[in-house]
Design a protein around this motif. Structure first.
Motif, PDB file in Angstrom:
ATOM      1  N   LYS A  95       0.859  -1.172   0.000  1.00 35.38           N
ATOM      2  CA  LYS A  95       0.000   0.000   0.000  1.00 35.38           C
ATOM      3  C   LYS A  95       0.901   1.230   0.000  1.00 35.38           C
ATOM      4  O   LYS A  95       1.656   1.465   0.948  1.00 35.38           O
ATOM      5  CB  LYS A  95      -0.909   0.012   1.224  1.00 35.38           C
ATOM      6  N   SER A 125       1.213   5.345  -0.234  1.00 32.59           N
ATOM      7  CA  SER A 125       0.379   6.521   0.018  1.00 32.59           C
ATOM      8  C   SER A 125       1.239   7.764   0.196  1.00 32.59           C
ATOM      9  O   SER A 125       2.416   7.691   0.577  1.00 32.59           O
ATOM     10  CB  SER A 125      -0.484   6.310   1.272  1.00 32.59           C
ATOM     11  N   VAL A 133      -3.542   7.307  -2.512  1.00 33.09           N
ATOM     12  CA  VAL A 133      -3.221   5.920  -2.165  1.00 33.09           C
ATOM     13  C   VAL A 133      -3.256   5.060  -3.423  1.00 33.09           C
ATOM     14  O   VAL A 133      -4.143   5.216  -4.272  1.00 33.09           O
ATOM     15  CB  VAL A 133      -4.212   5.350  -1.136  1.00 33.09           C
ATOM     16  N   ASN A 166      -2.619   0.765  -4.376  1.00 28.36           N
ATOM     17  CA  ASN A 166      -2.286  -0.599  -3.972  1.00 28.36           C
ATOM     18  C   ASN A 166      -1.680  -1.349  -5.150  1.00 28.36           C
ATOM     19  O   ASN A 166      -2.223  -1.313  -6.261  1.00 28.36           O
ATOM     20  CB  ASN A 166      -3.534  -1.336  -3.476  1.00 28.36           C
TER      21      ASN A 166
END
Length: 531
Positions: free
Chosen positions: A382, A384, A394, A396
């Protein structure tokens, strides 16, 4: 002076010279297996590969050191319940036996235990066991029992199977523990049973108030179908046990019935299991397979069976929560949504997190995080970026990624960039700070058609350690009625200063963009009019 004693039908000799006991070779009378005895360390050392035809009863306190050799068990041998077993201890004192650095081929030998601990404590270390065929009540790779409760054990006494041991082709179970015995199976491989399809078998079978730990093993259950009525196979089967910890294991195989099955046919003392930080990987070639419950308990009454399931990774076609086996409903100890975090399950932190700034965006790179083991693989990262007063940006990405592009950042802001390595056992983070840069751009208000104009400016950063000289800037132009296009690059000089010349053909807007480390660019425009 010579001293002779007997073991395994073998005449063992030791010579005494000058008061020192020197080891001598000993040979099995019927098979020619050769051992060297050391009566100081109480060790039988195997001198080479050999074949055995009857049970080796190991004296209390002695160790078998196979020295990496193989003992082949003759299928026609005169076995008394086991291939290797301990002699009784003294009175109610448990015996001690260790077997290490040895391979045992028991292929074709039916209804016997390969290594048997009965009223004994000890260790099976770096031992490979193959085979044992048949359908009798016996047929365990390693049997751990206390028949008739003959020995009295201290709370810390146990039998440990570890050191990369491997048990494959077993009959009823690779490891069987019963009679309140304490055990550990650690960092070993439990392979497929040799019994036919539709027969019962377990990788590790624990029952009758036994207790202990199954940790960091690979347990494979391929070839377990089809099961019959009341018959199934489990990687770990618990029945009327005390607390058993099943942690950091990989359960795998095609058409596996259960990863862990907890039951309490005695209906008395609670069967308790802590199933934590395991990977369940199942690939069923047939969609009609009725089983495949990763962790099942055969009673919803927690007074009888209490199983907790945490930090779990599922891959393939495992039924994670519940299933029906021959008309009996079994349920997982804890719903799959439950997650906790333990230090043994979390991945390592991503290394060398670096955020490289651009015009409203940042390319973030990092060194791959390390999973603690195969039982807790990375599930992803993740990435961010957060600045005060604005929502976090953000993204992923998958578990093999080592970079990500973050867009939608606002120039002129300082961002904290975080890369979190994630698994079902938790996450760990690495961070970097993305500092903003500023660009000033100056030039004449207007120039004549076809003449040159001087443009200059300065690159600056809020990062005091930023290197501002020899940085590449992009020069962009947009003619009146046209589109933006990059027309060249400029390198900064000392202190971040730069200059260049342009020769516009019509009214044109210029901007300079810095797209490199250490921060985000601020886009500055300047309009040059053509007379």
């Amino acid at each position: 002076m010579m001293r002779t004693r007997r073991f395994l039908g073998v005449a063992a000799a030791a010579a005494t010279v000058g008061g020192l006991l020197l080891p001598m070779e000993a040979a099995h009378a019927e098979t020619g297996c050769s051992f060297t005895d050391n009566t100081t360390t109480h060790t039988h050392s195997l001198n080479g590969d050999c074949t055995m035809t009857d049970t080796w009863v190991v004296e209390d306190g002695w160790t078998i050191d196979g020295n990496g050799h193989t003992i082949t068990a003759d299928p026609g041998g005169a076995w008394t319940g086991a291939i290797i077993k301990n002699a009784p201890g003294s009175g109610t004192t448990p015996a001690t036996m260790t077997v290490g650095h040895l391979a045992i081929d028991a292929s074709g030998v039916g209804n016997v235990n390969v290594i048997q601990f009965d009223g004994a404590k000890g260790r099976v270390n770096q031992v490979t066991i193959t085979g044992g065929q048949g359908s009798g009540a016996a047929g365990y790779g390693v049997s751990i029992a206390n028949t008739g409760l003959a020995a009295t054990f201290a709370t810390t006494d146990q039998v440990k199977v570890d050191g990369g041991s491997s048990i494959k082709g077993y009959q009823q179970a690779a490891v069987h523990v019963t009679d309140s015995m304490r055990f550990t199976v650690l960092r070993s491989t439990i392979g497929n049973p040799s019994t036919g399809a539709g027969s019962v078998a377990s990788g590790i079978l624990v029952e009758n108030l036994a207790h202990g730990a199954v940790a960091e093993n690979h347990i494979n259950l391929s070839g377990a179908e089809p099961a019959g009525a009341g018959v199934y196979r489990a990687g770990v089967k618990l029945d009327h046990t005390l607390r058993v910890e099943v942690k950091r294991n990989v359960f795998s195989g095609n058409d596996a019935d259960f990863g862990v099955a907890a039951d309490n046919t005695a209906g008395t003392s609670k069967t308790t299991a802590a199933v934590d930080c395991n990977l369940f990987r199942r690939n069923a070639p047939s969609g009609s397979d009725p089983f495949g419950v990763a962790v099942g308990r055969f009673s919803t009454n927690t007074k009888l069976v209490n199983v907790t399931l945490t930090n779990t990774t599922f891959q393939g076609s495992w039924n994670r929560d519940s299933g029906t086996v021959n008309g009996t409903t079994v349920t997982a100890g804890v719903p799959n949504s439950v997650r906790t975090s333990t230090s043994n399950c979390r991945p390592g932190a991503p290394g060398n997190v670096t955020a490289k700034g651009g015009d409203g965006q940042s390319k973030v790179t990092w060194a791959a995080a390390k999973a603690p083991g195969a039982w807790a693989p990375l599930t992803g990262y993740k990435v961010s970026a957060k600045t005060a007063g604005r929502p976090a940006v953000v993204r992923n990405v998958g578990p093999t990624a080592t970079s990500a592009m973050l867009t939608g950042l606002k120039n002129g802001h300082t961002y904290k960039v975080t890369v979190a390595a994630e698994s079902n056992g938790g996450s760990t983070k690495g961070t970097d700070t993305l500092y903003p840069t500023k660009l000033s751009l100056s030039g004449p208000k207007a120039i004549r058609h076809g003449t040159r104009a001087h443009l200059g400016g300065k690159l600056s950063s809020s990062d005091r350690n930023a290197k501002l000289s020899k940085r590449k800037l992009q020069l962009w132009a947009k003619p009146k009625g046209g589109k933006w296009s990059m027309i060249g690059t400029i390198k900064t000089k000392g202190g971040g200063h730069f200059d260049t010349t342009v020769k516009p053909r019509k009214k044109t807007t210029y901007k300079v963009v810095y797209g490199g480390h250490p921060g985000l660019a601020s886009s500055h425009k300047f309009t040059v009019a053509v007379r």
